[in-house]
Enzyme design. Structure first.
Site, PDB file in Angstrom:
ATOM      1  N   HIS A 186      43.339  35.928  46.259  1.00  0.00           N
ATOM      2  CA  HIS A 186      44.512  36.815  46.396  1.00  0.00           C
ATOM      3  C   HIS A 186      45.820  36.113  46.015  1.00  0.00           C
ATOM      4  O   HIS A 186      46.896  36.652  46.234  1.00  0.00           O
ATOM      5  CB  HIS A 186      44.614  37.408  47.818  1.00  0.00           C
TER       6      HIS A 186
ATOM      7  N   GLY B 142      29.777  45.725  42.807  1.00  0.00           N
ATOM      8  CA  GLY B 142      30.222  45.666  44.205  1.00  0.00           C
ATOM      9  C   GLY B 142      29.963  44.321  44.860  1.00  0.00           C
ATOM     10  O   GLY B 142      30.116  44.180  46.064  1.00  0.00           O
TER      11      GLY B 142
ATOM     12  N   LEU C  82      31.806  40.059  41.804  1.00  0.00           N
ATOM     13  CA  LEU C  82      31.661  39.190  40.633  1.00  0.00           C
ATOM     14  C   LEU C  82      32.351  39.790  39.409  1.00  0.00           C
ATOM     15  O   LEU C  82      32.126  39.378  38.286  1.00  0.00           O
ATOM     16  CB  LEU C  82      30.173  38.950  40.337  1.00  0.00           C
TER      17      LEU C  82
ATOM     18  N   SER D  58      32.358  42.925  37.869  1.00  0.00           N
ATOM     19  CA  SER D  58      31.676  43.700  36.835  1.00  0.00           C
ATOM     20  C   SER D  58      32.685  44.626  36.149  1.00  0.00           C
ATOM     21  O   SER D  58      32.567  44.895  34.949  1.00  0.00           O
ATOM     22  CB  SER D  58      30.514  44.502  37.417  1.00  0.00           C
ATOM     23  N   SER D  59      33.680  45.093  36.886  1.00  0.00           N
ATOM     24  CA  SER D  59      34.634  46.007  36.249  1.00  0.00           C
ATOM     25  C   SER D  59      35.488  45.271  35.209  1.00  0.00           C
ATOM     26  O   SER D  59      35.747  45.798  34.135  1.00  0.00           O
ATOM     27  CB  SER D  59      35.508  46.720  37.281  1.00  0.00           C
TER      28      SER D  59
ATOM     29  N   GLU E  70      42.667  48.754  34.808  1.00  0.00           N
ATOM     30  CA  GLU E  70      42.234  48.753  36.218  1.00  0.00           C
ATOM     31  C   GLU E  70      43.331  49.372  37.103  1.00  0.00           C
ATOM     32  O   GLU E  70      43.058  50.159  38.000  1.00  0.00           O
ATOM     33  CB  GLU E  70      41.954  47.305  36.635  1.00  0.00           C
TER      34      GLU E  70
ATOM     35  N   ASP F 194      40.563  38.123  37.216  1.00  0.00           N
ATOM     36  CA  ASP F 194      39.213  38.524  36.791  1.00  0.00           C
ATOM     37  C   ASP F 194      39.145  38.738  35.281  1.00  0.00           C
ATOM     38  O   ASP F 194      38.222  38.278  34.606  1.00  0.00           O
ATOM     39  CB  ASP F 194      38.790  39.819  37.498  1.00  0.00           C
TER      40      ASP F 194
HETATM   41  C1  GLA Z   1      40.043  40.979  42.983  1.00  0.00           C
HETATM   42  C2  GLA Z   1      41.197  41.149  41.995  1.00  0.00           C
HETATM   43  C3  GLA Z   1      41.764  39.792  41.564  1.00  0.00           C
HETATM   44  C4  GLA Z   1      42.059  38.891  42.755  1.00  0.00           C
HETATM   45  C5  GLA Z   1      40.870  38.873  43.709  1.00  0.00           C
HETATM   46  C6  GLA Z   1      41.173  38.118  44.976  1.00  0.00           C
HETATM   47  O1  GLA Z   1      38.925  40.397  42.364  1.00  0.00           O
HETATM   48  O2  GLA Z   1      40.778  41.852  40.865  1.00  0.00           O
HETATM   49  O3  GLA Z   1      42.922  39.997  40.786  1.00  0.00           O
HETATM   50  O4  GLA Z   1      43.237  39.275  43.401  1.00  0.00           O
HETATM   51  O5  GLA Z   1      40.438  40.173  44.073  1.00  0.00           O
HETATM   52  O6  GLA Z   1      41.424  36.792  44.699  1.00  0.00           O
END
Ligand code: GLA
Length: 397
Positions: free
Chosen positions: A43, A129, A132, A134-135, A167, A179
């Site tokens: 986060h 879910g 990892l 996937s989106s 997203e 991600d």
């Molecule tokens: C999700 C979000 C990321 C990041 C993580 C937590 O995966 O897509 O941007 O904030 O949560 O680290």
């Protein structure tokens, strides 16, 4: 280039191509994009902090080509579902997975670079879910494919930002950049430290010697994940406003230090205080973790993972009983150096740093205890660090 089909991976490619030809009667090009793990820095990305992710050898693979039909046609191999869209407006009744694809196409349209329609068949082995990403893989793989097929030559960083925007706008999650960045910029055998303020990264070798990273999937995904995620962003923002009123140089929690947090307990309100405290500590932990990696100090790295979990669970409050239980189980095991929930939270996987000799025992102890407590079996993944999104040569068969 012609490559002979020789393994499981290529079976998937063959399946995609066959399905594509059956549905759309043309020859596709093939692309793949990986999911990701994150060693530490959870986060922190939307607080201008640092993260330490890596792309993994779990992918979404795409067979794709343009069409002249004035509509986009999608097919998901895993869900055995199809979808067709004529426009890319939000709010249309389409399947959730199609929203992500539309979100990406819409970003190209917005900048005037969507000059054709697409047919697409996709499938993969990133558990949905599980935290990892996937989106992100779905978004980045498509962005990369459009960029190459339409010969747009957009830089990778722009593709990452477009995928992130997809997203935000089509899945309603105000995610940070980690991600999508990992899915595009991942490098084999290396983790990277990403500075989410200036968006620059530095690769680090992941040398774990006798240890391995094992993921344990709780197989739960709580529906509040996206609403709570967006709420955390707002709570952090309340923290920023407070610290900014004390010092106008502060524009993000990245700019706050531990002394400041300690000096104003419960300010500006107890929740924003807890979130800020976690964030400032976590950003510091990423620094310590990269140092531990450089020093090959796996004991220190493991201890940082445990601290990270404690913070995510107690201060940031994005864990859940299943994740907490898995971490708790590992605590007395001396062959486990560290364990923590990974990703956005409210379900998904724990990341565990475990001695190689202990892996099978670990799996059986954890599976038994978890099943007894939650009446479901966890899943275990041993992942390799892999490269980011790319086109793959079409196999001959
Ligand atoms: C999700 C979000 C990321 C990041 C993580 C937590 O995966 O897509 O941007 O904030 O949560 O680290």
């Amino acid at each position: 280039m012609r490559v002979l089909i020789s393994n499981e991976k290529n079976k998937m490619i063959k399946k995609l191509i066959d399905k594509f030809k059956e549905l759309y009667q043309s020859d596709p090009r093939v692309f793949k994009a990986p999911g990701r793990i994150n060693i530490i820095g959870e986060h922190t990305d939307y607080n201008d902090g640092f993260v330490l992710p890596a792309a993994i050898d779990k992918h979404i693979t795409f067979a794709i080509n343009s069409n002249t039909l004035k509509k986009h046609r999608f097919y998901s191999i895993d869900f055995e579902q199809s979808e067709e869209v004529h426009t890319l407006e939000t709010g249309q009744k389409v399947k959730l997975w199609a929203q992500y694809l539309m979100g990406v196409l819409a970003q190209f349209e917005k900048i005037g670079k969507l000059n054709t329609h697409f047919d697409l068949v996709f499938g993969g082995n990133i558990p949905v879910g599980a935290g990892l990403s996937s989106s992100a893989a779905l978004e980045c793989g498509l962005a990369k494919a459009i960029n190459i097929i339409s010969d747009l030559k957009l830089p990778d960083l722009e593709l990452v930002k477009m995928a992130q925007k997809a997203e935000h706008e089509y899945a309603g999650v105000q995610c940070g950049i980690m991600d999508q960045y990992a899915s595009v910029f991942g490098n084999e055998n290396q983790v990277f430290k990403l500075d989410c303020r200036d968006i620059s990264h530095q690769y680090f070798p992941l040398e774990l010697d006798d240890y391995e990273l094992i993921l344990v999937n709780t197989k739960v995904k709580h529906s509040l994940a996206s609403s709570e995620y967006n709420l955390r962003r707002q709570e952090c923002q309340r923290g920023v406003q407070f610290y900014n009123s004390l010092n106008p140089q502060i524009n993000a929690l990245r700019d706050v230090n531990l002394e400041m947090v300690a000096a104003y307990p419960e300010q500006p309100d107890p929740i924003a205080y807890k979130r800020s405290k976690y964030m400032v500590e976590e950003i510091e932990r990423v620094e310590k973790a990269t140092q531990a990696l450089l020093n090959k100090d796996l004991v220190e790295l493991g201890s940082l993972l445990y601290q990270c979990h404690e913070g995510l669970s107690k201060l940031y409050e994005v864990s859940c009983p299943e994740l907490d239980y898995l971490v708790e189980l590992s605590l007395p095991m001396k062959q486990v150096l560290g364990s923590r929930m990974m990703g956005g939270g409210f379900g998904g996987c724990t990341l565990n740093l475990i001695h190689k000799d202990f892996i099978s025992e670990f799996k059986s102890i954890i599976a038994q205890a978890y099943e007894k407590r939650f009446y479901k079996s966890p899943e275990f993944y041993e992942v390799e660090i892999s490269n980011g999104a790319s086109e793959i040569p079409i196999p001959e068969y």
